[in-house]
Design a protein around this motif. Structure first.
Motif, PDB file in Angstrom:
ATOM      1  N   TYR A  89       0.834  -1.200   0.000  1.00 50.94           N
ATOM      2  CA  TYR A  89       0.000   0.000   0.000  1.00 50.94           C
ATOM      3  C   TYR A  89       0.873   1.256   0.000  1.00 50.94           C
ATOM      4  O   TYR A  89       0.672   2.166  -0.811  1.00 50.94           O
ATOM      5  CB  TYR A  89      -0.910  -0.020   1.223  1.00 50.94           C
ATOM      6  N   ALA A  90       1.864   1.310   0.903  1.00 47.83           N
ATOM      7  CA  ALA A  90       2.750   2.475   0.989  1.00 47.83           C
ATOM      8  C   ALA A  90       3.571   2.630  -0.290  1.00 47.83           C
ATOM      9  O   ALA A  90       3.771   3.748  -0.785  1.00 47.83           O
ATOM     10  CB  ALA A  90       3.659   2.358   2.197  1.00 47.83           C
ATOM     11  N   ALA A  91       4.061   1.519  -0.827  1.00 49.22           N
ATOM     12  CA  ALA A  91       4.851   1.584  -2.061  1.00 49.22           C
ATOM     13  C   ALA A  91       4.022   2.126  -3.214  1.00 49.22           C
ATOM     14  O   ALA A  91       4.502   2.922  -4.041  1.00 49.22           O
ATOM     15  CB  ALA A  91       5.397   0.201  -2.404  1.00 49.22           C
ATOM     16  N   TYR A  92       2.757   1.731  -3.274  1.00 52.71           N
ATOM     17  CA  TYR A  92       1.893   2.196  -4.351  1.00 52.71           C
ATOM     18  C   TYR A  92       1.610   3.684  -4.222  1.00 52.71           C
ATOM     19  O   TYR A  92       1.551   4.400  -5.226  1.00 52.71           O
ATOM     20  CB  TYR A  92       0.585   1.405  -4.339  1.00 52.71           C
ATOM     21  N   VAL A  93       1.437   4.169  -2.991  1.00 46.76           N
ATOM     22  CA  VAL A  93       1.217   5.602  -2.769  1.00 46.76           C
ATOM     23  C   VAL A  93       2.436   6.392  -3.236  1.00 46.76           C
ATOM     24  O   VAL A  93       2.316   7.429  -3.909  1.00 46.76           O
ATOM     25  CB  VAL A  93       0.912   5.885  -1.296  1.00 46.76           C
ATOM     26  N   ILE A  94       3.625   5.907  -2.892  1.00 44.37           N
ATOM     27  CA  ILE A  94       4.859   6.572  -3.327  1.00 44.37           C
ATOM     28  C   ILE A  94       4.948   6.567  -4.853  1.00 44.37           C
ATOM     29  O   ILE A  94       5.316   7.571  -5.480  1.00 44.37           O
ATOM     30  CB  ILE A  94       6.084   5.877  -2.705  1.00 44.37           C
ATOM     31  N   GLY A  95       4.585   5.438  -5.459  1.00 44.92           N
ATOM     32  CA  GLY A  95       4.593   5.359  -6.926  1.00 44.92           C
ATOM     33  C   GLY A  95       3.643   6.359  -7.556  1.00 44.92           C
ATOM     34  O   GLY A  95       3.962   6.967  -8.581  1.00 44.92           O
ATOM     35  N   SER A  96       2.481   6.573  -6.936  1.00 41.74           N
ATOM     36  CA  SER A  96       1.511   7.538  -7.460  1.00 41.74           C
ATOM     37  C   SER A  96       2.067   8.954  -7.390  1.00 41.74           C
ATOM     38  O   SER A  96       1.872   9.765  -8.312  1.00 41.74           O
ATOM     39  CB  SER A  96       0.197   7.441  -6.681  1.00 41.74           C
ATOM     40  N   PHE A  97       2.787   9.279  -6.307  1.00 43.53           N
ATOM     41  CA  PHE A  97       3.401  10.596  -6.193  1.00 43.53           C
ATOM     42  C   PHE A  97       4.475  10.790  -7.276  1.00 43.53           C
ATOM     43  O   PHE A  97       4.614  11.876  -7.851  1.00 43.53           O
ATOM     44  CB  PHE A  97       4.010  10.786  -4.810  1.00 43.53           C
ATOM     45  N   ILE A  98       5.244   9.741  -7.546  1.00 43.39           N
ATOM     46  CA  ILE A  98       6.272   9.829  -8.595  1.00 43.39           C
ATOM     47  C   ILE A  98       5.619  10.050  -9.948  1.00 43.39           C
ATOM     48  O   ILE A  98       6.077  10.880 -10.759  1.00 43.39           O
ATOM     49  CB  ILE A  98       7.142   8.567  -8.600  1.00 43.39           C
ATOM     50  N   VAL A  99       4.527   9.328 -10.215  1.00 44.91           N
ATOM     51  CA  VAL A  99       3.800   9.489 -11.475  1.00 44.91           C
ATOM     52  C   VAL A  99       3.281  10.919 -11.607  1.00 44.91           C
ATOM     53  O   VAL A  99       3.388  11.537 -12.677  1.00 44.91           O
ATOM     54  CB  VAL A  99       2.636   8.483 -11.554  1.00 44.91           C
ATOM     55  N   PHE A 100       2.735  11.454 -10.524  1.00 42.03           N
ATOM     56  CA  PHE A 100       2.228  12.833 -10.547  1.00 42.03           C
ATOM     57  C   PHE A 100       3.340  13.819 -10.898  1.00 42.03           C
ATOM     58  O   PHE A 100       3.153  14.727 -11.715  1.00 42.03           O
ATOM     59  CB  PHE A 100       1.616  13.177  -9.195  1.00 42.03           C
ATOM     60  N   GLY A 101       4.523  13.634 -10.286  1.00 37.76           N
ATOM     61  CA  GLY A 101       5.643  14.523 -10.583  1.00 37.76           C
ATOM     62  C   GLY A 101       6.071  14.449 -12.041  1.00 37.76           C
ATOM     63  O   GLY A 101       6.328  15.479 -12.679  1.00 37.76           O
ATOM     64  N   LEU A 102       6.118  13.234 -12.587  1.00 35.51           N
ATOM     65  CA  LEU A 102       6.522  13.082 -13.986  1.00 35.51           C
ATOM     66  C   LEU A 102       5.492  13.667 -14.945  1.00 35.51           C
ATOM     67  O   LEU A 102       5.835  14.264 -15.971  1.00 35.51           O
ATOM     68  CB  LEU A 102       6.745  11.593 -14.293  1.00 35.51           C
ATOM     69  N   VAL A 103       4.212  13.495 -14.605  1.00 35.21           N
ATOM     70  CA  VAL A 103       3.147  14.062 -15.440  1.00 35.21           C
ATOM     71  C   VAL A 103       3.246  15.585 -15.459  1.00 35.21           C
ATOM     72  O   VAL A 103       3.087  16.223 -16.506  1.00 35.21           O
ATOM     73  CB  VAL A 103       1.768  13.609 -14.926  1.00 35.21           C
ATOM     74  N   CYS A 104       3.522  16.184 -14.307  1.00 31.93           N
ATOM     75  CA  CYS A 104       3.650  17.646 -14.229  1.00 31.93           C
ATOM     76  C   CYS A 104       4.862  18.138 -15.007  1.00 31.93           C
ATOM     77  O   CYS A 104       4.828  19.215 -15.622  1.00 31.93           O
ATOM     78  CB  CYS A 104       3.745  18.097 -12.770  1.00 31.93           C
ATOM     79  N   LEU A 105       5.947  17.362 -15.000  1.00 23.84           N
ATOM     80  CA  LEU A 105       7.133  17.746 -15.781  1.00 23.84           C
ATOM     81  C   LEU A 105       6.863  17.627 -17.274  1.00 23.84           C
ATOM     82  O   LEU A 105       7.375  18.416 -18.074  1.00 23.84           O
ATOM     83  CB  LEU A 105       8.320  16.861 -15.387  1.00 23.84           C
TER      84      LEU A 105
END
Length: 448
Positions: free
Chosen positions: A57-73
């Motif tokens: 669960y925690a790993a997936y949340v971290i992955g979602s934050f990384i995806v959000f950062g890449l999408v914004c870039l």
């Protein structure tokens, strides 16, 4: 070995499905949505391959934050909207995955307890496992793609950025779905493993709850879009009311203009007699000065722009004075179409909106200029407004019109929409061309 291989293939296929669905979700909202889908797939695969010392669960949340950062870039705009979309997709992903998992568990439990399976060898059990995994992937993909399609269908104003309060309001159903997923999943695993009871009724209620959670996400978007549409209608009504008030003021100015003309006409006999007497008395110098003053008075009263219609004359002169105050070079070759069904009010809406936008853009350029001209060919009446433009435009993918900072700031900036509305009233349309530091708006109206 075979079941481990199948499990790994299912993980890869599952992450591919998630990446594809994320791409489908983000495609209308951003450029290079393929990169977003690929990033989602690779990050989730990395979380599966690399042995992190944390729960899934925690790993997936971290992955979602990384995806959000890449999408914004990848696409540097509408950050709050992207945050909502990533959170919503994560919630729909978990809910869809768990619904598919529950159905998978029950299907596998039913198959393994049949006499047919009990009498077969290990190869048949591997085939059963592979088949049920295929059903699981199909169910998960179906749930996710249906949810994504419903979101895209109900989310109409895709180019509008969100306010922080709107993000919080819309994210509540998604956050509740994520928390419920974790709580119910843990409880279900404990209930199955430790309790050893029949979970059929519980599983049915759980699937229904997850389905309702997805529906709640879609309903929240529907309500949000309805509110935004109502706000947009109200703003357009306010803007139209402002346009009508401007027209009323123009009409008053036209009436005042005609009153001044009548006064000048009444006094013209006296002016002519005065000039005749000055010339009879050989006072040529005084006569020339008097004539110059008279010419200046007439010029100020009538103006230099004559378009063939008193209302459009007032608008053009007013915008010319406004442009000259801002040191914008103003040139007009506009004429009002006579003997047609095009009325002055509709033309005034086009002129007011087009010239106001042109003046605002030209004032920010290094060499400001503005020109307007009109012409007709057969029954097509064309209006062209050109102005200097040094900025960059973002385009609304739905309307095909530029998204201006004015729209984002206070909700106005509906000028082009109003122009298009008038053009389509006369079976025409508008076209926009930005090239070599120039913004060109072309409006076509069909005359009867």
């Amino acid at each position: 070995m075979a079941d481990t291989f199948i499990t790994n293939m299912v993980w890869i296929a599952e992450d591919f499905i998630r990446g594809y669905c994320f791409y489908r979700l983000m495609k209308p909202f951003m450029k290079r949505a393929v990169c977003a889908g690929l990033a989602y797939f690779l990050i989730m695969m990395l979380l599966y391959i690399v042995p992190f010392h944390m729960n899934y669960y925690a790993a997936y949340v971290i992955g979602s934050f990384i995806v959000f950062g890449l999408v914004c870039l990848t696409d540097r705009r509408n950050y709050r909207q992207k945050a909502f979309l990533v959170a919503m997709f994560s919630s729909m992903n978990w809910l869809s995955m768990t619904m598919a998992e529950i159905l998978y568990d029950n299907l596998y439990a039913f198959a393994e307890n049949t006499d047919y399976m009990k009498s077969h060898t290990e190869i048949m059990w591997i085939a059963l496992y592979a088949g049920v995994c295929m059903v699981y992937l199909l169910l998960e993909f179906s749930f996710m793609i249906i949810g994504v399609r419903q979101v895209l269908k109900t989310y109409r104003n895709k180019s509008e950025d969100m306010k922080t309060k709107e993000v919080i309001m819309l994210s509540v159903p998604s956050l509740m779905g994520m928390m419920a997923y974790q709580i119910i999943r843990n409880y279900r695993m404990f209930y199955i493993i430790e309790g050893g009871r029949d979970t059929t009724a519980y599983d049915i209620l759980t699937v229904l709850f997850y389905a309702v959670s997805v529906i709640a996400i879609v309903v929240a978007i529907v309500l949000y879009q309805d509110i935004k549409a109502k706000q947009k209608e109200n703003r357009q009504a306010e803007y139209l009311a402002m346009q009508i008030e401007n027209i009323r003021q123009h009409i008053e100015q036209v009436e005042s203009f005609h009153q001044n003309i009548r006064s000048m006409k009444h006094d013209m006999t006296n002016h002519v007699l005065t000039l005749e007497r000055l010339y009879e008395e050989n006072k040529a110098k005084e006569a020339m000065a008097y004539g110059t003053e008279l010419k200046t008075a007439l010029s100020e009263m009538t103006g230099e722009i004559t378009s063939g219609n008193a209302v459009t004359d007032v608008i053009l002169r007013e915008r010319q004075r406004e442009a000259e105050k801002l040191q914008i070079c103003f040139h007009s070759e506009f004429y009002y179409p006579k003997d047609t069904d095009i009325n002055a009010f509709d033309i005034s809406v086009i002129l007011n909106n087009a010239l106001q936008n042109a003046i605002e853009h030209a004032a920010e350029s290094k060499t400001p200029y503005l020109s307007i001209r009109s012409y007709h060919k057969n029954n097509a009446y064309m209006i062209e407004v050109r102005n200097s433009f040094d900025g960059n435009l973002q385009w609304d993918m739905e309307s095909g019109l530029p998204v201006t900072s004015k729209e984002k700031a206070d909700g106005h900036g509906y000028g082009l929409l109003n122009i298009r509305r008038v053009a389509r009233k006369y079976s025409g349309d508008i076209a926009i061309d930005v090239k070599d530091g120039e913004f060109c708006l072309s409006v076509m109206l069909m005359m009867k």
